[in-house]
Write a protein that holds these residues in place. Structure first.
Motif, PDB file in Angstrom:
ATOM      1  N   UNK A  90       0.989  -1.277  -0.033  1.00 53.88           N
ATOM      2  CA  UNK A  90       0.124   0.170   0.076  1.00 53.88           C
ATOM      3  C   UNK A  90       0.871   1.365   0.038  1.00 53.88           C
ATOM      4  N   UNK A  91       0.662   2.189  -0.919  1.00 55.20           N
ATOM      5  CA  UNK A  91       1.396   3.286  -0.941  1.00 55.20           C
ATOM      6  C   UNK A  91       0.779   4.379  -2.045  1.00 55.20           C
ATOM      7  N   UNK A  92       0.929   5.659  -1.578  1.00 58.89           N
ATOM      8  CA  UNK A  92       0.177   6.572  -2.441  1.00 58.89           C
ATOM      9  C   UNK A  92       1.023   6.808  -3.793  1.00 58.89           C
ATOM     10  N   UNK A  93       2.054   6.763  -3.625  1.00 56.22           N
ATOM     11  CA  UNK A  93       3.111   6.516  -4.796  1.00 56.22           C
ATOM     12  C   UNK A  93       3.180   5.446  -5.728  1.00 56.22           C
ATOM     13  N   UNK A  94       2.656   5.351  -6.731  1.00 59.47           N
ATOM     14  CA  UNK A  94       2.521   4.051  -7.483  1.00 59.47           C
ATOM     15  C   UNK A  94       4.065   3.548  -8.026  1.00 59.47           C
ATOM     16  N   UNK A  95       4.719   4.456  -8.146  1.00 60.56           N
ATOM     17  CA  UNK A  95       6.398   4.099  -8.814  1.00 60.56           C
ATOM     18  C   UNK A  95       6.825   3.312  -7.613  1.00 60.56           C
ATOM     19  N   UNK A  96       6.817   3.713  -6.261  1.00 55.46           N
ATOM     20  CA  UNK A  96       7.420   2.931  -4.928  1.00 55.46           C
ATOM     21  C   UNK A  96       6.739   1.771  -4.797  1.00 55.46           C
ATOM     22  N   UNK A  97       5.290   1.947  -5.150  1.00 53.80           N
ATOM     23  CA  UNK A  97       4.535   0.507  -4.555  1.00 53.80           C
ATOM     24  C   UNK A  97       4.916  -0.536  -5.818  1.00 53.80           C
ATOM     25  N   UNK A  98       5.039  -0.202  -6.755  1.00 56.48           N
ATOM     26  CA  UNK A  98       5.329  -1.345  -8.184  1.00 56.48           C
ATOM     27  C   UNK A  98       6.727  -1.820  -7.796  1.00 56.48           C
ATOM     28  N   UNK A  99       7.901  -0.814  -7.396  1.00 55.44           N
ATOM     29  CA  UNK A  99       9.146  -1.224  -7.112  1.00 55.44           C
ATOM     30  C   UNK A  99       9.393  -2.018  -5.987  1.00 55.44           C
ATOM     31  N   UNK A 100       8.446  -1.855  -5.047  1.00 55.35           N
ATOM     32  CA  UNK A 100       8.490  -2.731  -3.669  1.00 55.35           C
ATOM     33  C   UNK A 100       7.911  -3.899  -3.890  1.00 55.35           C
ATOM     34  N   UNK A 101       6.706  -4.069  -4.883  1.00 58.52           N
ATOM     35  CA  UNK A 101       5.903  -5.393  -4.989  1.00 58.52           C
ATOM     36  C   UNK A 101       7.236  -6.353  -6.012  1.00 58.52           C
ATOM     37  N   UNK A 102       7.536  -5.669  -6.910  1.00 58.35           N
ATOM     38  CA  UNK A 102       8.867  -6.462  -7.711  1.00 58.35           C
ATOM     39  C   UNK A 102       9.763  -6.934  -6.960  1.00 58.35           C
ATOM     40  N   UNK A 103      10.528  -6.213  -6.270  1.00 58.21           N
ATOM     41  CA  UNK A 103      11.605  -6.486  -5.318  1.00 58.21           C
ATOM     42  C   UNK A 103      11.344  -7.513  -4.352  1.00 58.21           C
ATOM     43  N   UNK A 104      10.146  -7.392  -3.697  1.00 57.93           N
ATOM     44  CA  UNK A 104       9.701  -8.396  -2.643  1.00 57.93           C
ATOM     45  C   UNK A 104       9.265  -9.734  -3.250  1.00 57.93           C
ATOM     46  N   UNK A 105       8.825  -9.827  -4.623  1.00 57.18           N
ATOM     47  CA  UNK A 105       8.496 -11.090  -5.346  1.00 57.18           C
ATOM     48  C   UNK A 105       9.742 -11.629  -5.822  1.00 57.18           C
ATOM     49  N   UNK A 106      10.504 -11.019  -6.121  1.00 57.04           N
ATOM     50  CA  UNK A 106      11.896 -11.561  -6.557  1.00 57.04           C
ATOM     51  C   UNK A 106      12.705 -11.919  -5.269  1.00 57.04           C
ATOM     52  N   UNK A 107      12.661 -11.102  -4.254  1.00 52.65           N
ATOM     53  CA  UNK A 107      13.338 -11.648  -3.018  1.00 52.65           C
ATOM     54  C   UNK A 107      13.036 -13.164  -2.573  1.00 52.65           C
ATOM     55  N   UNK A 108      11.530 -13.044  -2.510  1.00 52.84           N
ATOM     56  CA  UNK A 108      10.772 -14.421  -2.028  1.00 52.84           C
ATOM     57  C   UNK A 108      11.162 -15.343  -2.800  1.00 52.84           C
ATOM     58  N   UNK A 109      11.101 -15.322  -4.142  1.00 56.59           N
ATOM     59  CA  UNK A 109      11.606 -16.340  -5.098  1.00 56.59           C
ATOM     60  C   UNK A 109      12.900 -17.047  -5.094  1.00 56.59           C
ATOM     61  N   UNK A 110      13.775 -15.914  -4.593  1.00 51.05           N
ATOM     62  CA  UNK A 110      15.073 -16.364  -4.195  1.00 51.05           C
ATOM     63  C   UNK A 110      15.180 -16.991  -3.022  1.00 51.05           C
ATOM     64  N   UNK A 111      14.809 -16.380  -1.883  1.00 49.17           N
ATOM     65  CA  UNK A 111      14.871 -16.891  -0.413  1.00 49.17           C
ATOM     66  C   UNK A 111      13.996 -18.191  -0.260  1.00 49.17           C
ATOM     67  N   UNK A 112      12.835 -18.077  -0.629  1.00 45.69           N
ATOM     68  CA  UNK A 112      11.899 -19.398  -0.664  1.00 45.69           C
ATOM     69  C   UNK A 112      11.488 -19.968  -2.024  1.00 45.69           C
ATOM     70  N   UNK A 113      12.448 -20.728  -2.693  1.00 45.84           N
ATOM     71  CA  UNK A 113      11.734 -21.362  -3.845  1.00 45.84           C
ATOM     72  C   UNK A 113      10.630 -22.219  -3.833  1.00 45.84           C
ATOM     73  N   UNK A 114      10.323 -22.781  -4.941  1.00 46.16           N
ATOM     74  CA  UNK A 114       9.104 -23.655  -4.720  1.00 46.16           C
ATOM     75  C   UNK A 114       9.618 -25.073  -4.190  1.00 46.16           C
ATOM     76  N   UNK A 115       9.094 -25.404  -2.979  1.00 48.46           N
ATOM     77  CA  UNK A 115       9.305 -26.687  -2.409  1.00 48.46           C
ATOM     78  C   UNK A 115       9.197 -27.960  -3.278  1.00 48.46           C
ATOM     79  N   UNK A 116      10.149 -28.893  -2.943  1.00 52.13           N
ATOM     80  CA  UNK A 116       9.796 -30.036  -3.922  1.00 52.13           C
ATOM     81  C   UNK A 116       9.264 -31.224  -3.042  1.00 52.13           C
ATOM     82  N   UNK A 117       8.238 -31.411  -3.045  1.00 54.38           N
ATOM     83  CA  UNK A 117       7.420 -32.355  -2.060  1.00 54.38           C
ATOM     84  C   UNK A 117       7.754 -33.665  -2.428  1.00 54.38           C
ATOM     85  N   UNK A 118       7.742 -34.679  -1.354  1.00 55.35           N
ATOM     86  CA  UNK A 118       8.238 -35.879  -1.918  1.00 55.35           C
ATOM     87  C   UNK A 118       6.838 -36.728  -1.733  1.00 55.35           C
TER      88      UNK A 118
END
Length: 164
Positions: free
Chosen positions: A135-163
């Motif tokens: 949530x942010x009034x500044x759309x540019x910041x909002x988009x930058x944070x969303x993209x950064x967070x998604x990329x960090x999440x994908x790097x730190x918590x990749x899809x778990x391989x279930x057995x």
């Protein structure tokens, strides 16, 4: 241990079971190139005609059997230790996420309800770590944070391989 590795051979596309009279125990024919025979609890045998294709198929089967054999203890162990390890990994992941966000945006603080408050040049964004919503009034910041967070999440918590 080998028995479960032996059953893993059926993951190949072209696997056919051989009739019992052709071998003493269970046996498979893989891609019409390789015969895999169950010899005993700890032994299997592979038989193939030596040519580049058969060699590749045999290498793949050996790799599959060895990997399954190595993974068996991981499947069997599911206890309090696994839960503790998962909790520790989640805590480490949260620290890494926070550190990376600080390196990207500078001023990142913990807010209410588990949200992070990110301030950049007087603009503020509120990041919900659970849902990834920003949530942010500044759309540019909002988009930058969303993209950064998604990329960090994908790097730190990749899809778990279930057995299964």
């Amino acid at each position: 241990m080998v028995e479960s590795g032996f059953s893993g051979v059926s993951q190949f596309e072209s696997v056919e079971s051989l009739p019992d009279e052709e071998s003493e125990g269970p046996a498979f024919r893989v891609h019409e190139q390789l015969t895999v025979k169950y010899e005993s609890e700890k032994h299997i045998s592979l038989h193939w005609r030596s040519d580049p294709i058969s060699n590749m198929v045999s290498d793949s089967v050996v790799a599959l059997v060895l990997n399954i054999s190595l993974e068996i203890p991981k499947v069997v162990v599911e206890s309090e230790e696994a839960t503790k390890t998962e909790e520790e990994n989640n805590k480490k992941a949260e620290k890494v996420i926070h550190t990376l966000l600080v390196s990207l945006f500078g001023d990142v603080k913990f807010g209410e309800n588990g949200k992070l408050v990110i301030s950049v040049d007087g603009n503020v964004a509120h990041l919900d770590k659970q849902s990834g919503n920003v949530e942010s009034e500044n759309e540019g910041l909002k988009e930058r944070v969303q993209v950064a967070f998604q990329r960090i999440q994908n790097a730190v918590k990749p899809i778990p391989l279930s057995v299964s």
